[in-house]
Design an enzyme around this catalytic site. Sequence first.
Site, PDB file in Angstrom:
ATOM      1  CG  ASP A  61      -2.051  -0.922   1.190  1.00  0.00           C
ATOM      2  OD1 ASP A  61      -2.081  -1.753   0.255  1.00  0.00           O
ATOM      3  OD2 ASP A  61      -2.921  -0.859   2.076  1.00  0.00           O
ATOM      4  CG  ASP A  62       0.023   3.798   2.187  1.00  0.00           C
ATOM      5  OD1 ASP A  62      -1.129   3.592   1.760  1.00  0.00           O
ATOM      6  OD2 ASP A  62       0.295   3.853   3.401  1.00  0.00           O
ATOM      7  CG  HIS A 112      -4.461   2.603  -1.004  1.00  0.00           C
ATOM      8  ND1 HIS A 112      -5.455   1.981  -0.270  1.00  0.00           N
ATOM      9  CD2 HIS A 112      -3.555   3.056  -0.092  1.00  0.00           C
ATOM     10  CE1 HIS A 112      -5.160   2.057   1.025  1.00  0.00           C
ATOM     11  NE2 HIS A 112      -4.023   2.715   1.153  1.00  0.00           N
ATOM     12  CG  HIS A 116      -3.471   7.329   1.980  1.00  0.00           C
ATOM     13  ND1 HIS A 116      -3.484   7.492   3.339  1.00  0.00           N
ATOM     14  CD2 HIS A 116      -3.321   5.994   1.756  1.00  0.00           C
ATOM     15  CE1 HIS A 116      -3.341   6.307   3.935  1.00  0.00           C
ATOM     16  NE2 HIS A 116      -3.243   5.382   2.985  1.00  0.00           N
ATOM     17  CG  HIS A 206       2.085   0.118   4.429  1.00  0.00           C
ATOM     18  ND1 HIS A 206       1.838  -0.854   5.387  1.00  0.00           N
ATOM     19  CD2 HIS A 206       0.936   0.823   4.297  1.00  0.00           C
ATOM     20  CE1 HIS A 206       0.582  -0.734   5.809  1.00  0.00           C
ATOM     21  NE2 HIS A 206       0.013   0.272   5.160  1.00  0.00           N
TER      22      HIS A 206
END
Length: 255
Positions: A61-62, A112, A116, A206
């Site tokens: 993620d991210d 995603h 964010h 991540h």
Amino acid sequence: MQRKKWKRIAFILFLVLLFIFAAMYVFNSLGEAKGREYYEETGQIIWDIKTDEKVVALTFDDGPHPKYTSQILDLLEQYEAKGTFFIVGQLAEKSPELVLRMHESGHEIANHTYTHPFTKSVSPIMEEVNQTSDTIFSITGVKPNLFRPVEGYYTDELVKESVKNGYKIVMWSWHQDTEDWKDPGVNKIVNTVLNGLGNGNVVLFHDGGGNREQTVQALEKILPELKKQGYRFITISQMIRLQNDAKQHIVEEGK
């Protein structure tokens, strides 16, 4: 006197019931009202799958991050592993070459959101999701159909709108949250994965959002060990197909 007493009791009971109904309304509006079992049965959300095959999905993620995502891609290539990257749209625009590298290397690119944000409002979330999909399409020529909400937070309404817009929500195995964003130490990340991993698990890492040196160092230990144990590293879409094939096999056997 007795009559006043009963009126007071009735009024208190009314307030209690009012509070309970209000709490239920808030929970149903903001919480996971239908729960995991319902969403797994309908196929609208995936956490992991049940399978006898030694497969695992590594998710990130991210990102993308210019430094850490590149290092992670190098490691995945070294161990012939495929990952699923839940990317942030505005970061993809800053590092399109990394997004293209993911795509050309056979990794899965998923959504995603664009900035964010952590918000409970569904409309702006879906706007960001669609914006990110457009960004990914402009780089790879492919629109993603997988979406992971920020911090894994979802509601019935968000699930409904996600499905309406053509997305399946992807979570992760509850016991396979490495919490690498907390910088817990390389050994803790490694132990979380190796000590609890099972067939069909989805692991949460991540590759962006901060310093991910511990994640990279942990993967240097995790990948060779799991490969030695006979695990295959597959994407979420591959995992979903594996699950669907197993269900179809069961149906055909029952005929």
